[in-house]
Design an enzyme around this catalytic site. Structure first.
Site, PDB file in Angstrom:
ATOM      1  N   CYS A   1      42.736  21.370  11.497  1.00 54.54           N
ATOM      2  CA  CYS A   1      41.364  21.651  11.911  1.00 54.54           C
ATOM      3  C   CYS A   1      41.086  23.147  11.781  1.00 54.54           C
ATOM      4  O   CYS A   1      41.833  23.956  12.334  1.00 54.54           O
ATOM      5  CB  CYS A   1      41.169  21.192  13.352  1.00 54.54           C
ATOM      6  SG  CYS A   1      39.586  21.705  14.046  1.00 54.54           S
TER       7      CYS A   1
ATOM      8  N   LYS B   1       2.855   4.560   0.994  1.00 56.88           N
ATOM      9  CA  LYS B   1       3.343   5.148   2.237  1.00 56.88           C
ATOM     10  C   LYS B   1       2.979   6.620   2.194  1.00 56.88           C
ATOM     11  O   LYS B   1       3.511   7.381   1.391  1.00 56.88           O
ATOM     12  CB  LYS B   1       4.853   4.965   2.360  1.00 56.88           C
ATOM     13  CG  LYS B   1       5.404   5.501   3.660  1.00 56.88           C
ATOM     14  CD  LYS B   1       6.839   5.025   3.861  1.00 56.88           C
ATOM     15  CE  LYS B   1       7.363   5.365   5.249  1.00 56.88           C
ATOM     16  NZ  LYS B   1       7.441   6.786   5.500  1.00 56.88           N
TER      17      LYS B   1
ATOM     18  N   CYS C   1      40.044  20.953  21.199  1.00 57.21           N
ATOM     19  CA  CYS C   1      39.304  21.544  20.080  1.00 57.21           C
ATOM     20  C   CYS C   1      37.947  22.038  20.561  1.00 57.21           C
ATOM     21  O   CYS C   1      37.123  21.266  21.050  1.00 57.21           O
ATOM     22  CB  CYS C   1      39.124  20.516  18.967  1.00 57.21           C
ATOM     23  SG  CYS C   1      38.192  21.175  17.583  1.00 57.21           S
TER      24      CYS C   1
ATOM     25  N   TYR D   1      -4.462   2.567   8.655  1.00 55.78           N
ATOM     26  CA  TYR D   1      -3.707   1.422   8.130  1.00 55.78           C
ATOM     27  C   TYR D   1      -3.115   0.526   9.222  1.00 55.78           C
ATOM     28  O   TYR D   1      -2.451  -0.450   8.941  1.00 55.78           O
ATOM     29  CB  TYR D   1      -2.593   1.883   7.181  1.00 55.78           C
ATOM     30  CG  TYR D   1      -1.653   2.916   7.790  1.00 55.78           C
ATOM     31  CD1 TYR D   1      -0.801   2.583   8.830  1.00 55.78           C
ATOM     32  CD2 TYR D   1      -1.621   4.216   7.298  1.00 55.78           C
ATOM     33  CE1 TYR D   1       0.042   3.510   9.393  1.00 55.78           C
ATOM     34  CE2 TYR D   1      -0.769   5.161   7.852  1.00 55.78           C
ATOM     35  CZ  TYR D   1       0.055   4.800   8.906  1.00 55.78           C
ATOM     36  OH  TYR D   1       0.891   5.729   9.455  1.00 55.78           O
TER      37      TYR D   1
ATOM     38  N   GLU E   1       0.860  -1.194   0.000  1.00 55.94           N
ATOM     39  CA  GLU E   1       0.000   0.000   0.000  1.00 55.94           C
ATOM     40  C   GLU E   1       0.891   1.237   0.000  1.00 55.94           C
ATOM     41  O   GLU E   1       2.043   1.164   0.422  1.00 55.94           O
ATOM     42  CB  GLU E   1      -0.871   0.003   1.263  1.00 55.94           C
ATOM     43  CG  GLU E   1      -0.035   0.214   2.506  1.00 55.94           C
ATOM     44  CD  GLU E   1      -0.709  -0.219   3.791  1.00 55.94           C
ATOM     45  OE1 GLU E   1      -1.589   0.508   4.234  1.00 55.94           O
ATOM     46  OE2 GLU E   1      -0.322  -1.283   4.329  1.00 55.94           O
TER      47      GLU E   1
ATOM     48  N   LYS F   1      11.079   2.782  -0.552  1.00 53.57           N
ATOM     49  CA  LYS F   1      11.024   4.215  -0.835  1.00 53.57           C
ATOM     50  C   LYS F   1      11.175   4.506  -2.329  1.00 53.57           C
ATOM     51  O   LYS F   1      11.877   3.791  -3.040  1.00 53.57           O
ATOM     52  CB  LYS F   1      12.148   4.950  -0.078  1.00 53.57           C
ATOM     53  CG  LYS F   1      12.102   4.762   1.431  1.00 53.57           C
ATOM     54  CD  LYS F   1      10.864   5.350   2.068  1.00 53.57           C
ATOM     55  CE  LYS F   1      11.034   6.804   2.398  1.00 53.57           C
ATOM     56  NZ  LYS F   1      11.870   7.107   3.545  1.00 53.57           N
TER      57      LYS F   1
ATOM     58  N   ASP G   1       2.790  10.452   3.112  1.00 50.13           N
ATOM     59  CA  ASP G   1       3.732  11.386   3.716  1.00 50.13           C
ATOM     60  C   ASP G   1       2.977  12.417   4.551  1.00 50.13           C
ATOM     61  O   ASP G   1       2.763  13.546   4.136  1.00 50.13           O
ATOM     62  CB  ASP G   1       4.540  12.071   2.605  1.00 50.13           C
ATOM     63  CG  ASP G   1       5.815  12.680   3.142  1.00 50.13           C
ATOM     64  OD1 ASP G   1       6.134  12.457   4.320  1.00 50.13           O
ATOM     65  OD2 ASP G   1       6.495  13.389   2.379  1.00 50.13           O
TER      66      ASP G   1
ATOM     67  N   CYS H   1      40.124  15.784  13.290  1.00 42.74           N
ATOM     68  CA  CYS H   1      40.920  16.703  14.085  1.00 42.74           C
ATOM     69  C   CYS H   1      41.504  15.923  15.254  1.00 42.74           C
ATOM     70  O   CYS H   1      40.793  15.175  15.920  1.00 42.74           O
ATOM     71  CB  CYS H   1      40.025  17.830  14.586  1.00 42.74           C
ATOM     72  SG  CYS H   1      40.698  18.730  15.977  1.00 42.74           S
TER      73      CYS H   1
HETATM   74  S1  IVH Z   1       2.654   0.894   9.013  1.00 46.42           S
HETATM   75  C1  IVH Z   1       4.606  -0.838  12.901  1.00 46.42           C
HETATM   76  N1  IVH Z   1       1.650   1.871   6.792  1.00 46.42           N
HETATM   77  O1  IVH Z   1       5.560   5.649   7.998  1.00 46.42           O
HETATM   78  C2  IVH Z   1       4.571  -0.020  11.666  1.00 46.42           C
HETATM   79  N2  IVH Z   1       3.069   3.277   8.099  1.00 46.42           N
HETATM   80  O2  IVH Z   1       8.377   5.045   8.574  1.00 46.42           O
HETATM   81  C3  IVH Z   1       3.343   0.780  11.539  1.00 46.42           C
HETATM   82  N3  IVH Z   1       3.342   5.528   7.191  1.00 46.42           N
HETATM   83  O3  IVH Z   1       5.450   6.165  11.443  1.00 46.42           O
HETATM   84  C4  IVH Z   1       3.376   1.672  10.384  1.00 46.42           C
HETATM   85  N4  IVH Z   1       2.037   5.272   5.444  1.00 46.42           N
HETATM   86  O4  IVH Z   1       3.745   7.387   9.999  1.00 46.42           O
HETATM   87  C5  IVH Z   1       2.438   2.100   7.847  1.00 46.42           C
HETATM   88  N5  IVH Z   1       0.640   2.626   4.841  1.00 46.42           N
HETATM   89  C6  IVH Z   1       1.426   2.852   5.904  1.00 46.42           C
HETATM   90  C7  IVH Z   1       2.055   4.098   6.112  1.00 46.42           C
HETATM   91  C8  IVH Z   1       2.876   4.269   7.216  1.00 46.42           C
HETATM   92  C9  IVH Z   1       2.806   6.111   6.105  1.00 46.42           C
HETATM   93  C10 IVH Z   1       4.278   6.192   8.115  1.00 46.42           C
HETATM   94  C11 IVH Z   1       3.930   6.079   9.576  1.00 46.42           C
HETATM   95  C12 IVH Z   1       5.144   5.517  10.238  1.00 46.42           C
HETATM   96  C13 IVH Z   1       6.211   5.762   9.224  1.00 46.42           C
HETATM   97  C14 IVH Z   1       7.290   4.723   9.329  1.00 46.42           C
END
Ligand code: IVH
Length: 718
Positions: free
Chosen positions: A432, A129, A462, A238, A127, A326, A131, A456
């Site tokens: 340095c 991620k 320092c 999620y 799914e 990513k 932001d 250094c």
């Molecule tokens: S699962 C135990 N699913 O990504 C893990 N996280 O880098 C629970 N995030 O802190 C997270 N979309 O804020 C999950 N589809 C998704 C997500 C997601 C964004 C964020 C979330 C988390 C961060 C981790």
């Protein structure tokens, strides 16, 4: 501040960031005094000057606008902090993967951990991620009772009233839901709403926002929930925290339930089994990315079956059953105007390119790291040529800058066609720039190669290293002393008066006493004031007892980050035991050395660095003085202290048949046992499978109890 104000145009980015932090705190404090408590400490003119300075710095460094920036706060709402909420279950982060290869490794590691042949029998969800910022929303008897930000993962901020203004988040759940439900997900601002808001701000002649995520965060952290309400924030569910009963047994099933209960869930979530399908879905989401109305920065994969998630468990900060794949970083072209050297806590000289400001993926970038001397020259870690024909980076060059998430931007490549005739090759300093000591490249003992980093040799002499040490000491994950940030450390470090000077950590704790005996009063110094001085001393005194792992982390031992500090605290229990162990290991041999090396997660390089640190009399002197002022608490006994193996040191040897070694180890740790790689007199229990060899002999020699796998499972049965 008595420190001269540097003209905004002369501030370095680091100075600007530090000052913005101080300004945010200062302005917020005065807001409370003025509006909340009706007793201002500064004149309106001085208050306005603070705001103007904040705006001017933000204008020059728009990338540094903080989530809690005073400029993001609308009107004169009283700004206090939000109450803390301790999460019923920690909110963890995700491991990152960057390539198809990494994804294959992730999938294989799941099979390996579970001891299953990689036959495609395990399903994963994939799914987007999102932001935004993660949120935990708790319902009791179907009613929303509170909502908290992630915070440091253990404790977040209570933003319940603000969350209630988000239309997409239900206030009540349908009848029949479990008594306690904690839904977790991402709060975000749509791209369209972000653009519209910025247009409005610009039209009103106000500062515009940097990106949707920061704006969403700023919109949520408003004491006046009406402001949050006006921002039209959105939500995707999620994940979950505490649940009094589980309504489904798969990830897919849980998300389907959330949808049934009225939460928005992401429509691009899929359940897949083969790595090829997973990667195809990643590519597909990547292609859709520009058309989505929300920012995403990758794709999250999770093991679908919850029983398997349970077995896979967690590493220190992230689950073994999930990873974030990513998207590649964003890039842009700009010019190198100058190269500066920053001297870090460990003496590392890091070259930083000062760039003509450029927007990369919606964020203005003015600095980028050049890593080290070789990188500027066009050489990689093994001396190989990088950047095609190994060309160097020169002042005046047009370069490609890359920014990935929150990572410091880096200069990737040079556009050779654009190199001006007068571009200046960079001559890396051999001394340095701060203290003038020789700066050298050590030989790595393990590889025999020359270290890429020039350091250094000034050590405590320092100033840069000493100041950075102090800044590390008070930083958020170490001592975290409110009112003692980077800017104040600079001030106290530079102070000549013995009643004000702080050069090493123990002096933080003697400041109040020295102040009491002196006529140079901190409260008379501009920028401090009576109330803030009192608060500063309160904050310092509140830290006279501190968790052992924070204490160890704060010492700033090379290679000892937060995770390692936790491992050490857990393994040694008390500071006295830790220090005794490190001093006893001075010869890099013997039992104490073996014990340190047997801690899972601590390799030889780290072990060496710690022991070296304790061989330096200066360090022991500082620690000795520090311990006269503060008390590190004994490390917490791990969870599940009622389990029969809690607190016991266990060694697994030979082959196991019902589970993999990794799984056995994770399970033992979950139950509070300490798992060691070698048998010593301190071992409590050895679990031996077929083929066990020398460890079994040793166990017999020391009279340690030995059991087999079945007996182990019997013993830990719930
Ligand atoms: S699962 C135990 N699913 O990504 C893990 N996280 O880098 C629970 N995030 O802190 C997270 N979309 O804020 C999950 N589809 C998704 C997500 C997601 C964004 C964020 C979330 C988390 C961060 C981790």
């Amino acid at each position: 501040m008595s420190v001269e104000q540097i003209p905004v145009e002369n501030l370095t980015e680091a100075q600007a960031a530090a000052e913005l932090a101080v300004l945010a705190a200062e302005i917020a404090k005065n807001d409370v005094l003025y509006h909340g408590k009706d007793r201002p400490e500064i004149s309106d003119a001085d208050y306005d000057a603070l705001k103007r300075r904040n705006d001017a710095i933000e204008k020059r460094f728009p990338q540094l606008v903080r989530a809690d920036s005073p400029s993001l706060k609308v009107g004169a709402a009283p700004l206090a902090t939000f109450a803390p909420i301790t999460h019923s279950r920690p909110m963890l982060s995700l491991d990152n993967t960057f390539s198809d290869e990494d994804v294959r490794d992730f999938v294989n590691s799941v099979y390996r951990f579970l001891g299953v042949l990689p036959d495609g029998s395990i399903a994963f969800t994939a799914e987007p991620k999102i932001d935004g910022l993660s949120m935990s929303i708790r319902y009791e008897q179907g009613r929303l009772v509170n909502a908290a930000t992630r915070g440091d993962g253990t404790t977040g901020e209570n933003v319940t009233e603000n969350i209630r203004t988000i239309r997409e988040i239900p206030e009540r759940l349908p009848d029949g839901v479990p008594d306690v439900v904690e839904v977790r997900g991402e709060v975000y601002m749509s791209k369209a709403d972000f653009l519209a808001l910025n247009e409005k701000m610009a039209a009103e002649g106000k500062q515009t926002y940097v990106n949707p995520r920061n704006t969403a965060a700023g919109s949520l952290r408003q004491l006046d929930a009406k402001v949050t309400a006006s921002r039209n924030l959105k939500f995707f569910a999620y994940a979950w925290g505490e649940m009094s009963a589980m309504p489904a047994d798969t990830q897919m099933g849980m998300v389907a339930k959330f949808k049934e209960w009225g939460f928005p869930v992401n429509p691009l979530m899929k359940r897949l089994t083969s790595v090829d399908d997973i990667i195809a879905h990643y590519t597909d989401i990547g292609l859709k990315r520009p058309d989505l109305d929300y920012e995403i920065d990758g794709v999250v994969y999770k093991v679908d079956r919850l029983d398997l998630q349970e077995r896979l468990g967690f590493r220190s900060r992230s689950p073994r059953w999930a990873t974030a794949h990513k998207f590649p970083a964003e890039q842009a072209f700009t010019k190198v105007e100058r190269i500066d050297i920053q001297v870090g806590r460990t003496g590392a000289l890091t070259p930083v390119a000062r760039l003509t400001p450029i927007t990369v993926g919606g964020v203005v970038v003015t600095n980028a790291t050049l890593h080290n001397e070789d990188y500027i020259k066009g050489l990689g870690n093994s001396g190989e040529r990088i950047r095609e024909d190994g060309h160097d980076i020169r002042i005046g060059d047009t370069v490609i800058v890359q920014r990935a998430g929150d990572v410091i931007p880096q200069v990737l490549d040079v556009v050779m066609e654009k190199r001006p005739a007068d571009a200046i090759p960079y001559d890396f300093p051999k001394t340095c720039p701060v203290c003038g000591s020789h700066a050298v490249r050590d030989i790595n003992e393990k590889t025999g190669k020359i270290d890429a980093v020039r350091r250094c040799t000034g050590g405590f002499v320092c100033r840069a290293q000493a100041v950075e040490h102090l800044k590390h000491f008070v930083s958020r994950n170490a001592y975290d002393i409110e009112g003692l940030g980077s800017k104040q450390i600079d001030f106290f470090f530079e102070a000549e008066d013995p009643a004000l000077s702080i050069r090493t950590a123990p002096e933080i704790f003697t400041l109040e006493k020295r102040q009491a005996a002196s006529l140079t009063k901190l409260e008379n110094i501009e920028g401090f004031g009576r109330v803030s001085v009192r608060k500063l001393f309160e904050a310092i005194n509140a830290r006279r007892t501190i968790a052992l792992n924070r204490f160890i982390y704060a010492l700033g031992i090379r290679h000892v980050g937060e995770t390692t500090a936790k491992l050490l605290a857990r393994a040694y229990g008390t500071y006295a035991a830790f220090e005794a162990g490190m001093t006893a290991a001075a010869s890099f041999s013997g039992e104490a050395w073996a014990e340190l090396n047997s801690i899972d997660g601590i390799g030889e390089v780290v072990a060496r660095a710690i022991v070296e640190f304790y061989k330096e009399p200066r360090n022991l002197d500082v620690i000795g003085r520090l311990l006269e002022e503060v008390t590190p608490e004994a490390a917490e006994v791990p969870v599940a202290s009622d389990s029969p193996v809690a607190g016991k040191t266990v060694v697994f040897t030979g082959s196991l048949e019902k589970m993999t070694r990794d799984e056995a180890k994770a399970m033992a740790e979950r139950l509070g046992a300490k798992v060691s790689g070698s048998v010593s007199k301190k071992t409590d229990l050895v679990v031996a499978g077929p083929g066990a060899g020398s460890k079994l002999d040793k166990a017999r020699e020391f009279g340690v109890e030995v059991i087999d796998e079945d007996q182990w499972l019997e013993r830990i049965k719930p």
